[in-house]
Enzyme design. Structure first.
Site, PDB file in Angstrom:
ATOM      1  N   ASP A 115     -41.753  19.181 -58.117  1.00 43.46           N
ATOM      2  CA  ASP A 115     -40.541  19.980 -58.024  1.00 43.46           C
ATOM      3  C   ASP A 115     -39.257  19.241 -58.423  1.00 43.46           C
ATOM      4  O   ASP A 115     -38.706  18.446 -57.649  1.00 43.46           O
ATOM      5  CB  ASP A 115     -40.403  20.505 -56.609  1.00 43.46           C
ATOM      6  CG  ASP A 115     -41.581  21.376 -56.214  1.00 43.46           C
ATOM      7  OD1 ASP A 115     -42.630  21.267 -56.866  1.00 43.46           O
ATOM      8  OD2 ASP A 115     -41.449  22.162 -55.261  1.00 43.46           O
ATOM      9  N   ASP A 154     -45.461  23.767 -49.278  1.00 45.93           N
ATOM     10  CA  ASP A 154     -46.589  23.794 -50.208  1.00 45.93           C
ATOM     11  C   ASP A 154     -46.974  22.399 -50.690  1.00 45.93           C
ATOM     12  O   ASP A 154     -47.964  22.242 -51.403  1.00 45.93           O
ATOM     13  CB  ASP A 154     -46.286  24.719 -51.397  1.00 45.93           C
ATOM     14  CG  ASP A 154     -44.979  24.400 -52.100  1.00 45.93           C
ATOM     15  OD1 ASP A 154     -44.012  24.026 -51.418  1.00 45.93           O
ATOM     16  OD2 ASP A 154     -44.915  24.536 -53.338  1.00 45.93           O
TER      17      ASP A 154
END
Length: 311
Positions: free
Chosen positions: A208, A67
């Site tokens: 992240d 992603d």
């Protein structure tokens, strides 16, 4: 006229939704266009947002989960299709160089654009230019990940009323800026007499990660912080397990680091009401909060000066 804004191309996380594409963020910073984490569908999102491939000068990948990088093939090929003439530099974790090579040459195309690979192996300054410095810091995720910080150098803002009072005008102004003083009619006028400090702007991009030193280093003093808020507080244990942040943690980072504008993004598809991310981050951060939406634009806050900061 210079433009400094964030063009949001996608705000989803692992699974895109009907309203949220995979990641993608273009920072327009004067003559630079930094494309961060182009996920699948980024090329099409650029079309919807009115962003040309020619506006991209750098591609910055935090890590190699899909992603955050599956849009690279389309973007790279578009650079050549559109005949982009300037070099485009790609920054990415050096440990994923094999993945980047596969993405770059994922299919057959006629490559004419110049793409310069600049793998990041250690934290620190990774590029310098007219924009200032581009800094990378390690994050805490199951795979190697780096966040990015753009740091403009501090400078000075000329004060027209002081210049006029001391008779400094025309070419003498430029000479003073270069040399720090100017001689006028036997008088020495110092730069400090006719100017005030102007702090350079800072942008930070944090994806992240769990909370770690790198997160706080990147966010320190940021005028605009773009940060993942994948989970809400009720799922904090999941966030830690999978290497992510909650909206409340993002708010804490912004508060402790003196951030001016906070942009929350990278939302899990499990949550139906995005405004709850704002509510949770506002529990600790009292500044401006933007819950990012696909195709939205977020302005970098106006420059701060000593005068305005004191007020």
């Amino acid at each position: 006229m210079s433009v400094r804004e964030l063009v949001v191309l996608g705000t989803g996380s692992q699974v895109p939704t009907r309203t949220r594409n995979h990641n993608g963020y273009l920072l327009r910073w004067d003559g630079e266009g930094l494309l961060f984490d182009p996920g699948e569908g980024t090329q099409r999102q650029m079309l919807f947002a009115g962003v040309a491939a020619s506006s991209i000068t750098r591609i910055c990948l935090t890590h190699f989960h899909g992603d955050h990088c599956l849009g690279v093939p389309g973007v790279v090929q578009r650079l050549s299709l559109d005949g982009v003439r300037h070099p485009v530099t790609a920054h990415f974790p050096a440990s994923g160089a094999e993945y980047f090579g596969r993405l770059r040459r994922a299919s057959v195309f006629h490559e004419t654009a110049e793409l310069v690979e600049a793998p990041v192996s250690e934290p620190g300054v990774i590029a310098r230019g007219a924009f200032g410095e581009l800094v990378a810091r390690r994050l805490s995720h199951p795979v190697e990940s780096f966040g990015y910080q753009l740091v403009e150098p501090d400078n000075r803002r000329m004060l027209p009323e002081r210049l006029a009072a001391l008779g400094v005008s025309g070419p003498a102004v430029g000479r003073m800026q270069r040399e720090g003083f100017v001689e006028l009619d036997g008088r020495r006028v110092e730069l400090a007499e006719v100017s005030e400090p102007r702090r350079g702007q800072r942008f930070a991009f944090v994806m992240d990660t769990r909370l770690c030193d790198g997160v706080f280093e990147l966010a320190d003093g940021a005028d605009l912080l773009v940060i993942e808020a994948t989970f809400r507080s009720a799922d904090a244990a999941l966030a830690t397990e999978y290497g992510h942040l909650t909206a409340a943690q993002a708010g804490r980072v912004a508060a402790e680091c003196g951030v001016r504008k906070l942009v929350l993004t990278h939302f899990s598809q499990r949550y139906a009401d995005p405004e709850q991310f704002r509510v949770e981050s506002a529990e600790t951060f009292g500044g401006e909060i933007v819950v990012a939406e696909d195709l939205g634009r977020v302005a970098v806050p106006a420059r701060r000066t000593t005068r305005s900061a004191a007020g």
